[in-house]
Design a protein around this motif. Sequence first.
Motif, PDB file in Angstrom:
ATOM      1  N   GLU A 168       0.834  -1.506   0.152  1.00 44.09           N
ATOM      2  CA  GLU A 168      -0.070  -0.045  -0.264  1.00 44.09           C
ATOM      3  C   GLU A 168       1.415   1.097  -0.043  1.00 44.09           C
ATOM      4  OE1 GLU A 168      -3.379   0.103   0.173  1.00 44.09           O
ATOM      5  OE2 GLU A 168      -3.446  -1.970  -0.878  1.00 44.09           O
ATOM      6  N   GLU A 169       1.991   1.548   0.644  1.00 43.83           N
ATOM      7  CA  GLU A 169       3.062   2.212   0.582  1.00 43.83           C
ATOM      8  C   GLU A 169       3.262   2.796  -0.499  1.00 43.83           C
ATOM      9  OE1 GLU A 169       3.965   1.018   5.560  1.00 43.83           O
ATOM     10  OE2 GLU A 169       5.127   1.574   3.930  1.00 43.83           O
ATOM     11  N   ALA A 190       0.778   4.326  -2.985  1.00 46.75           N
ATOM     12  CA  ALA A 190       0.856   5.473  -2.345  1.00 46.75           C
ATOM     13  C   ALA A 190       1.684   6.595  -3.120  1.00 46.75           C
ATOM     14  CB  ALA A 190       0.628   5.250  -1.030  1.00 46.75           C
ATOM     15  N   MET A 191       2.886   6.257  -2.527  1.00 46.94           N
ATOM     16  CA  MET A 191       4.458   6.729  -3.547  1.00 46.94           C
ATOM     17  C   MET A 191       4.039   6.554  -5.562  1.00 46.94           C
ATOM     18  SD  MET A 191       5.838   7.859  -1.139  1.00 46.94           S
ATOM     19  CE  MET A 191       7.743   8.841  -1.706  1.00 46.94           C
ATOM     20  N   VAL A 223      -5.083   6.675   1.016  1.00 52.05           N
ATOM     21  CA  VAL A 223      -3.335   6.841   0.582  1.00 52.05           C
ATOM     22  C   VAL A 223      -2.306   8.009   1.357  1.00 52.05           C
ATOM     23  CG1 VAL A 223      -2.673   8.438  -0.725  1.00 52.05           C
ATOM     24  CG2 VAL A 223      -4.364   6.768  -2.002  1.00 52.05           C
ATOM     25  N   ALA A 281      -0.933   5.758   3.919  1.00 50.81           N
ATOM     26  CA  ALA A 281       0.302   5.041   3.411  1.00 50.81           C
ATOM     27  C   ALA A 281       1.711   6.328   3.575  1.00 50.81           C
ATOM     28  CB  ALA A 281      -0.149   4.435   2.402  1.00 50.81           C
ATOM     29  N   LEU A 282       0.744   7.454   2.932  1.00 50.52           N
ATOM     30  CA  LEU A 282       2.117   8.538   3.131  1.00 50.52           C
ATOM     31  C   LEU A 282       2.708   8.809   4.274  1.00 50.52           C
ATOM     32  CD1 LEU A 282       0.523  10.546  -0.078  1.00 50.52           C
ATOM     33  CD2 LEU A 282       2.160   8.766  -0.554  1.00 50.52           C
ATOM     34  N   SER A 316       2.626   7.251   6.891  1.00 49.93           N
ATOM     35  CA  SER A 316       3.574   5.687   7.503  1.00 49.93           C
ATOM     36  C   SER A 316       5.083   5.702   7.158  1.00 49.93           C
ATOM     37  CB  SER A 316       2.632   4.588   6.936  1.00 49.93           C
ATOM     38  OG  SER A 316       3.691   3.115   7.142  1.00 49.93           O
TER      39      SER A 316
END
Lengths: 490, 490
Positions: free
Chosen positions: A42-43, A46-47, B13, B16-17, B19
């Motif tokens: 997910e991370e 997102a990036m 999102v 997640a960012l 994080s």
Amino acid sequence: MTPLEALMAHARVTEALASVAGRLGWDQETVMPRGAAAQRGEEMAAMQRVLHARNSDPQVGEWLSAVVEPDEPVAIAQIREIRRAFDRATRVPADLSAALARVTSVAQGEWAVARAADDFAAFAPRLAEVVALKREEAAALASGGDLYDALLDDYEPGTRAADLDAMFGALRPRLVALRDKMLGALQPAPLTGVFDEAIQARLAAELARVFGYDFNRGRIDKAVHPFSSGSGADVRITTRTDPANPFNCLYSTIHEVGHATYEQQVDPAFALTPIGRGASMGVHESQSRLFENQLGRSHAFCGWLHGRMEAEFGTGSVGTPETFYAVVNRVHPGFIRTEADEVQYNLHVLMRFDLERDLIAGRLAVPDLEDAWNARFFRDFSVAVPRASQGVLQDVHWSVGLFGYFPTYSLGNVYAGCLYKVLREDIEALDADLARGDTAAITAWLTARLRNFGALRLGRETIRHAIGAEPDEAPLLDYLEAKFGELAGL
Amino acid sequence: MTPLEALMAHARVTEALASVAGRLGWDQETVMPRGAAAQRGEEMAAMQRVLHARNSDPQVGEWLSAVVEPDEPVAIAQIREIRRAFDRATRVPADLSAALARVTSVAQGEWAVARAADDFAAFAPRLAEVVALKREEAAALASGGDLYDALLDDYEPGTRAADLDAMFGALRPRLVALRDKMLGALQPAPLTGVFDEAIQARLAAELARVFGYDFNRGRIDKAVHPFSSGSGADVRITTRTDPANPFNCLYSTIHEVGHATYEQQVDPAFALTPIGRGASMGVHESQSRLFENQLGRSHAFCGWLHGRMEAEFGTGSVGTPETFYAVVNRVHPGFIRTEADEVQYNLHVLMRFDLERDLIAGRLAVPDLEDAWNARFFRDFSVAVPRASQGVLQDVHWSVGLFGYFPTYSLGNVYAGCLYKVLREDIEALDADLARGDTAAITAWLTARLRNFGALRLGRETIRHAIGAEPDEAPLLDYLEAKFGELAGL
């Protein structure tokens, strides 16, 4: 702000975010807890979503339309790279880009599990998902053109598969002939013994220093698959140790240091700009392979390394300097690309190049990939692959969506051959330097001729500028035939 | 999508960012090469810019206006948190937010250098820059209200400095009286000897397991300043080792494990949502201090730990179980907050609370901070600070802009007192469990009553729900007076 200034300010933030995303990849491969894999997907997604949005920002398109074409090479190159990223990003839908990031992040962990279990079938459905997404991406990028070329362009801008076909066609017969000759000649036995892994790690750090790696702007960690990651002031490498085979650790370290020092030696004025990194994967690989092979496996450097290893592992542990040199350059049947000798390495790559083109073209389905791999391997190498970890599952690349990447390895070898020829002509004391573990003059030459410029020029032009001629495969083949011809006669 | 669905997809999102940004902070404190500090500042600023843009996105404002107020507690809480983030982000200009990220990232490294050199003057200009930016941020957030309250609200939503003043005013006299009593009583000598750092690290990992830390979703590394970082499936902690004092490592580990297990035990259904983390810093600190003190320094648990340490460090290395318990709870003059005993700890915090309010109000200038610190320390503790690393430079907080954070430590202690009282009532076998290093029932209680809910409720409400009453400082004071009264009589 002028449109050019606005583009550069925007690009600077994008580059910083790309650097963060890259470090997230480093984290995943070195320190990430196992249970974090799904969240990490997910991370990553997102990036990727953020990067895609920035690269395809309509405002960037407006600035690009409004920009006065500069007449200064650095600004020209920056605009070229910004335009390239914009064109690619606007062609790929944001959801597809995020899906690719998410799926490949998860697939990477699953590949490692499948590899450990020698179970391609367990991994095939996920790989099929990756291939399907990459084909979708390729179709979006190619807009009617060749799918594979569209992917290749990500790693080697301006180069097409047909160019590589011609070059690889010229490589193959002379490599096959040399391989057959070497396999028919007497080869030394590999090293035997147990080589302390802590000493290997210490020697790896020493080799990194010897080849100019700046630990103030980097670090070495362990990972399943050695890699180099990052640019500018934070360029990290990884290695792995095998108590039975110290060369795996030491030469993969020299290889990754070639990549990492390239990034470290780009002009700091280009830091966090679109040209503040290596010119292409092929040029990158020329730096790593030059370090690993032409320099690291040279007679002169092997003498130095032999001395250091004997001092660390004990008298007699690594044979005489002459047998050491022969062992380091031993040509023998093997399944693993990253462990292949200089003669056979490119044959491994050429095989992957053909297979991945079939996958992307839709001529080969993922469930059939293992059989196709094994059949092709038997045809090219005359030995049967015993298990998936020594065959189709050995490389991480496809699991993370790197289609179009493999051929840049052989292109890099060709480029390394070109660079080495000129390097030898220009640095008279080359062998004497290597014999005492001194690479200062070599690094200075590489920095001044090539590394300093980052991505100011495209890949092929970067090499052309460094050597003052058109690059081709002849210097590599001449070098290999001379070196291994002599080794066969020992 | 309904506005609620759109808000949740957007928030996912963003989480997640956030994080990713948090992990970048972990990286900086554990593995980042020194030479990467400036580039890292740019990366942090870029991430902050992205987060700020997402949080203040006008589209979020439109969805918030359009959303039908839900009648279900989880959705209500999600909207509450999204609205809070939107309100805060729209008040702070993007450039200020990015400047804060950049400056604090750089300041963090400079603080470490200045601390090592005991040189506050060298660090003061950068700290002044941080304070100026934080005051600017506070002014933007407060819109006419109290500057400090606006910052405090970031860590303890819904709590104001005036509330804390009342609570701390009630704490101080009884703590001072207890401190004076303890310093007048016979205290045991600290441990002497050299305690192998590798064994300390191994014991720290064991303690983490004992207190329920899930290594499959976390890891322990070394850092200058112990901390816990992350949420959901990737919650990492750090520790440090001192060969002369094993308790520094072991108890800071138990402390950070309190934080980390809180994050790990939030309902997985809340992962990557605005309520998928601890409710507030005060509640967080209640979890770490409860683990560290009420449980970790209890008579029962000290018996177990004594046995483990004696087994690892050798017979006689840590005294008898009774002297061990006394040593672990030794009250003595000291300069370092993180090493302070339970009696004096809050006096350290109260001092910082007052000083940072003066800094934010503009009543105290950064160049005068060291003198102000030393004068106040002498007044509160009757000893003169010998050097900056034992005084004003000991904590990282101000260098990274954490103003309004310190008081949550004492609030957390108060909350821990409340929780412990009910925990003892509810778990009959508490001491017997601790005496054999078993925290399963405690963890189950905490998860069911508090941790599972994440940030479903604000801080104070989270505690109220867990204990079924209004929290106040009496249980903490009663516990301290009983425990240390008994220790003074030993």
